[in-house]
Design an enzyme around this catalytic site. Structure first.
Site, short mmCIF file in Angstrom:
data_model
loop_
_atom_site.label_atom_id
_atom_site.label_comp_id
_atom_site.label_asym_id
_atom_site.label_seq_id
_atom_site.Cartn_x
_atom_site.Cartn_y
_atom_site.Cartn_z
N HIS A 175 -1.07 11.07 8.58
CA HIS A 175 -0.80 10.19 7.44
C HIS A 175 -0.63 11.08 6.20
O HIS A 175 -1.36 12.06 6.02
CB HIS A 175 -1.94 9.21 7.24
N ASN A 233 2.52 8.90 -0.90
CA ASN A 233 1.79 8.13 0.11
C ASN A 233 2.48 6.78 0.29
O ASN A 233 2.44 5.93 -0.59
CB ASN A 233 0.34 7.96 -0.35
N CYS A 292 -3.36 2.19 5.25
CA CYS A 292 -2.69 3.44 5.63
C CYS A 292 -2.83 3.76 7.12
O CYS A 292 -2.09 4.59 7.64
CB CYS A 292 -3.20 4.60 4.79
#
Ligand code: UT7
Length: 323
Positions: free
Chosen positions: A250, A280, A113
């Site tokens: 993020h 996500n 990520c």
């Protein structure tokens, strides 16, 4: 020393949308649980045969069109992904071929990520020293392919997508002002492997594997580590939280995002949020959010944009950009 200006942004989301209600028919979960714990309402899922390179190519084309650069001008491609089309070659090289970009450096970075922040840092450093002039930085993922669709604690959290930016070197002067990538800060601590990993791979199990996560442990580290990365970015530039115009974090969990916004004392409308619609998307989440906020006119030239991310490894980091 040169500076890297962001001159174009692009995004791509697969057409198919999977809502929480639809997921609740497949696993023991509810729309209410997912929304309350994560802020997610839906996610996009790549079609059968639609690969990470397809998503990344579409996002890159849009970023290049916005920047007004042709394939012959691109001299550096970095693709952040943990879900490559194949074990090798790099997904970046498949995107390069699709775009018709000449024989220039093209490779993947794998920081899960945090991948986009890592990729941005790598490209920025090549541009700063004059080794490249026009870089494509792509974050592209098809996490739907590595989810355990029977594990409700993880399969509700992720989605597919891609985002990209064009970075162009400028040697300062009047036109550039103090714009560009001001700094990047990257970190990793491999002792946390077991909290977030994929239980497969070519040299371990010879399988692709499925994502495994100890959510609460990741959460605890995320809030502490990303706050440290934010502090490092501001301190390195002699700036304070009050100088930040936009937080582009993020997108893993709305609660984490809001806690970062509070830390900076930013009003919530200065924090770019896409987690509700995209879930996500790992390395794609920041460039997807950037593209949205630049596209709708929120982020404007001269704004100070702070990005932060944390992912498997653990990896984490921040990037500060004067737009
Ligand atoms: O992108 C990389 C970075 N990743 C992250 O930043 C993720 C960080 N972690 C998180 O966002 C959160 O920890 C989660 C969203 C993953 C989980 O939220 P939580 O508030 O930490 O929940 P939990 O794991 O403590 O689970 C609470 C309860 C458990 O039940 P019991 O033991 O209390 O009876 C889980 O079994 O919720 C249960 N649960 C679910 N219930 C309904 C777990 N997943 C689900 C689900 N639907 N999908």
């Amino acid at each position: 020393m040169y500076r890297s200006l962001v001159t174009g942004c692009g995004a791509y989301l697969p057409a198919q949308i999977l809502t929480n209600a639809e997921l609740a028919k497949k696993v023991d979960t509810t729309d209410e649980w997912i929304r309350q714990r994560t802020g997610i309402r839906q996610r996009h899922i790549a079609a059968a045969g639609e690969m990470t390179s397809d998503l990344g190519t579409a996002a890159a084309k849009e970023a290049m069109a916005q920047a007004g650069v042709s394939p012959s001008e691109i001299d550096f491609i970095v693709c952040a992904t943990s879900t490559p089309d194949e074990t090798f070659p790099a997904t970046a090289t498949r995107i390069q071929a699709r775009l018709g970009v000449g024989p220039v450096a093209a490779f993947d970075v794998q920081a899960v990520c945090s991948g986009f922040v890592y990729g941005l840092a790598v490209a920025d450093n090549f541009l700063r020293v004059g080794q490249a002039k026009t870089a494509l930085v792509i974050g592209a993922e098809t996490f739907s392919r590595i989810l355990d669709w029977e594990d409700r604690s993880t399969c509700v959290l992720f989605g597919d997508g891609a985002g990209a930016v064009v970075l162009q070197a400028t040697n300062g002067g009047q036109a550039a002002g103090d714009r560009g990538v001001l700094s990047t800060h990257l970190y990793a601590d491999g002792t946390h492997h077991d909290a977030l990993y994929v239980d497969g791979g070519p040299s371990s199990t010879m399988t692709v594997g499925r994502l495994r996560m100890a959510g609460q442990e990741v959460y605890r580290h995320a809030v502490v580590r990303m706050a440290e990365a934010i502090d490092a970015a501001l301190e390195a530039n002699g700036l304070t939280p009050g100088d930040v115009d936009w937080l582009v974090p993020h997108q893993a969990n709305i609660r984490i995002i809001e806690s970062m916004g509070r830390r900076l004392n930013l009003p919530s409308d200065r924090v770019v949020v896409t987690v509700d619609r995209h879930a996500n998307t790992s390395a794609a989440s920041i460039p997807l959010a950037l593209t949205e906020a630049v596209g709708d006119g929120r982020i404007r030239q001269g704004d100070l944009v702070l990005m932060e991310a944390m992912g498997g490894g653990f990896t984490w980091g921040s990037a500060l950009v004067r737009w």
